[in-house]
Structure formats: structure tokens, C-alpha cells
Design a protein around this motif. Structure first.
Motif, PDB file in Angstrom:
ATOM      1  N   MET A 193      41.816 -34.064 -21.139  1.00  0.00           N
ATOM      2  CA  MET A 193      41.519 -35.272 -21.937  1.00  0.00           C
ATOM      3  C   MET A 193      40.886 -34.888 -23.273  1.00  0.00           C
ATOM      4  O   MET A 193      40.270 -33.837 -23.399  1.00  0.00           O
ATOM      5  N   SER A 194      41.043 -35.765 -24.248  1.00  0.00           N
ATOM      6  CA  SER A 194      40.632 -35.474 -25.617  1.00  0.00           C
ATOM      7  C   SER A 194      39.130 -35.665 -25.840  1.00  0.00           C
ATOM      8  O   SER A 194      38.478 -36.461 -25.167  1.00  0.00           O
ATOM      9  N   ARG A 195      38.628 -34.925 -26.816  1.00  0.00           N
ATOM     10  CA  ARG A 195      37.292 -35.194 -27.353  1.00  0.00           C
ATOM     11  C   ARG A 195      37.501 -35.731 -28.764  1.00  0.00           C
ATOM     12  O   ARG A 195      38.293 -35.191 -29.533  1.00  0.00           O
ATOM     13  N   ASP A 235      29.061 -41.153 -27.074  1.00  0.00           N
ATOM     14  CA  ASP A 235      28.303 -40.365 -26.090  1.00  0.00           C
ATOM     15  C   ASP A 235      27.178 -39.544 -26.701  1.00  0.00           C
ATOM     16  O   ASP A 235      26.114 -39.404 -26.106  1.00  0.00           O
ATOM     17  N   SER A 276      37.715 -38.232 -23.269  1.00  0.00           N
ATOM     18  CA  SER A 276      36.604 -37.942 -22.363  1.00  0.00           C
ATOM     19  C   SER A 276      35.237 -38.074 -23.024  1.00  0.00           C
ATOM     20  O   SER A 276      34.261 -38.425 -22.377  1.00  0.00           O
ATOM     21  N   GLU A 277      35.161 -37.814 -24.339  1.00  0.00           N
ATOM     22  CA  GLU A 277      33.857 -37.832 -25.002  1.00  0.00           C
ATOM     23  C   GLU A 277      34.009 -38.270 -26.456  1.00  0.00           C
ATOM     24  O   GLU A 277      34.968 -37.891 -27.135  1.00  0.00           O
ATOM     25  N   LYS A 289      38.495 -44.423 -24.721  1.00  0.00           N
ATOM     26  CA  LYS A 289      37.719 -43.892 -23.584  1.00  0.00           C
ATOM     27  C   LYS A 289      37.799 -44.842 -22.390  1.00  0.00           C
ATOM     28  O   LYS A 289      37.897 -44.399 -21.239  1.00  0.00           O
ATOM     29  N   LYS A 303      40.657 -44.291 -20.368  1.00  0.00           N
ATOM     30  CA  LYS A 303      40.661 -42.920 -19.825  1.00  0.00           C
ATOM     31  C   LYS A 303      41.584 -41.975 -20.605  1.00  0.00           C
ATOM     32  O   LYS A 303      42.142 -41.025 -20.066  1.00  0.00           O
TER      33      LYS A 303
END
Length: 253
Positions: free
Chosen positions: A1-3, A82, A57-58, A51, A54
Motif C-alpha cells: 500500500m502507498s504512503r 497520521d 497506508s499512511e 486511506k 484502504k
């Protein structure tokens, strides 16, 4: 998953009437209400929606500026980011900070934080430059999707609807990528009281441009800042013939 890395700028609030300093070196900022750049609110909102689906991720909110820039980061954290990164730049360095400097900072942070998506507002309402997204993408050598009014994540990357002069354009781009948010991308949420309280516990990392190896030496010199000329008052005319006569007198027709 991407940041996701999201740039958030502290600007004079959109509802404030901006006043030029008497010495014409800039605009009055002392004692003036500031808030997050409206286009950056849209950028943060889009990251939060990703996010919630889903898809990422951050979310890391970044702001360059003096100590008060932390308030802007806290707003982003209260909305749902976050963690925050405050790149401390103040005084004369901040007065002459340009999009090229911010782009270099964002590009370096994207690499350091191993982000694969950068989202920023299409422009800031104070300088209206509309340059940061484009230069960040160029520095990273990533695809760019500017003026986004719709973003969909696909297996192969992103499908983005862009607002252009002639209407709408749909493009596909691979990840990692840089997106700039346009007005119609979404409607930003208000931070709720519980989330504002939670935001106080979320981490904000403080660094300087020097820590990132970015030189913020001024590349411009402000010669003078002046208010636009005051518009002349209009006048009411009794009929069309008088209007045409007045337009002819003024050399407009």
C-alpha cells in the motif's frame, strides 16, 4: 500500500482583506488570521479518502515555514493525517521562499519517507504560483497529474480527470506520481473535537532545509509591493443612446 506525502501551506485566511505594508516591502501579516491554503485542504481530504478506501497506508503532512506552520500541520492531523513534518524556515528566508525551494524539499522528503504519492493543492492563494507540483514531479522524475477533479486508483496506477481550459481531460499515469488538487476534487471535512484532541498526540518531526541539503538562498528580490489601482465609480445612464455616446467618448466603441 502507498504512503502519501501532502504539502500544506499556511496562508492569510481567504476571508481577510490583505493590506500592503506602508514601506511597500510586502503585505501585513502580524495579527492577521491565517489558515491552511484551501487547495491544500482538498489535497489532505483526498489522501484521507484514499486511506478510508484502504488504498493508502499512511498520510504525512508537510509544511515549510515559521513556528506557526505547526498549527496548519495540526489541522491536517485533526482531519486525519497520521504524522507531520515541519520544515522550519523563518525570517527573511521565509519571505523569499519560492516554489523551487519547496519542490526540492518535498522531493527529498518523498524519497526519505519512501512515499509513492505526493498530493498538493494546485496553487496557494497568497502567491498563486501554481508551480510546486510540476517542479516536484520533474525533480523526482515521476508522472504528474495536475488540476485533478477526480482520482481513481487502478491496478496499473491512477486514472485522473483534469480541469483544462477547454473542459475535462482524462489521463492515466503510473505510480509513483505527483497530483495537484483542483477545486472540484472534493469537499474537505471539518475536524471534529475528538479528532482535534487526538491530533495533539500525533507526532510532528521538526527539521530544517539544511538537514535535507536544500539551499533556500533567495533567487528573487522584491522591489515593491503595491495595491491594485482603485476602480473608478460607475454611472447610471437613462437610455441606450446615452450609453453608446459615453462609450464613444471614452474611445471604447
Amino acid at each position: 500500500m502507498s504512503r502519501v506525502l501532502v504539502g500544506v501551506k499556511r496562508v492569510i485566511d481567504y476571508a481577510v482583506k490583505v493590506r500592503v505594508k506602508p514601506d511597500k516591502t510586502g503585505v501585513v501579516t502580524d495579527g492577521v488570521k491565517h489558515s491552511m491554503n484551501p487547495f491544500d485542504e482538498i489535497a489532505i481530504e483526498e489522501a484521507i479518502r484514499m486511506k478510508e478506501k484502504k488504498l493508502v497506508s499512511e498520510i504525512i503532512a508537510v509544511s515549510c515555514g515559521p513556528a506557526q506552520a505547526q498549527d496548519t500541520i495540526r489541522t491536517a492531523l485533526a482531519m486525519g493525517a497520521d504524522k507531520g513534518i515541519h520544515v522550519e524556515i523563518s525570517g527573511s528566508d521565509y519571505d523569499t521562499l519560492q516554489p523551487i525551494h519547496v519542490s526540492k524539499i518535498l522531493a527529498k522528503l518523498a524519497q526519505d519517507e519512501k512515499a509513492d504519492l505526493v498530493i498538493v493543492g494546485k496553487q496557494a492563494i497568497d502567491d498563486d504560483s501554481n508551480q510546486t507540483a510540476q517542479m516536484t514531479a520533474a525533480l523526482l522524475d515521476w508522472p504528474q497529474a495536475t488540476f485533478a477533479s477526480k482520482v481513481d486508483k487502478t491496478d496499473s496506477g491512477l486514472t485522473v480527470t483534469r480541469e483544462i481550459d477547454g473542459g475535462l481531460e482524462t489521463i492515466k499515469c503510473k505510480m509513483p506520481a505527483v497530483i495537484s488538487a483542483d477545486l472540484r476534487l472534493n469537499e474537505p471535512r471539518y475536524a471534529t473535537l475528538p479528532n482535534i484532541m487526538k491530533a495533539k498526540k500525533k507526532p510532528i518531526k521538526k527539521i530544517t532545509a539544511k538537514d535535507l541539503g536544500v539551499d533556500t538562498t533567495a533567487r528573487i528580490r522584491v522591489v515593491s509591493v503595491e495595491e491594485p489601482p482603485v476602480r473608478q465609480a460607475g454611472s447610471i445612464v437613462p437610455d441606450v443612446d446615452t450609453l453608446i455616446a459615453k462609450l464613444k467618448e471614452g474611445g471604447h466603441v
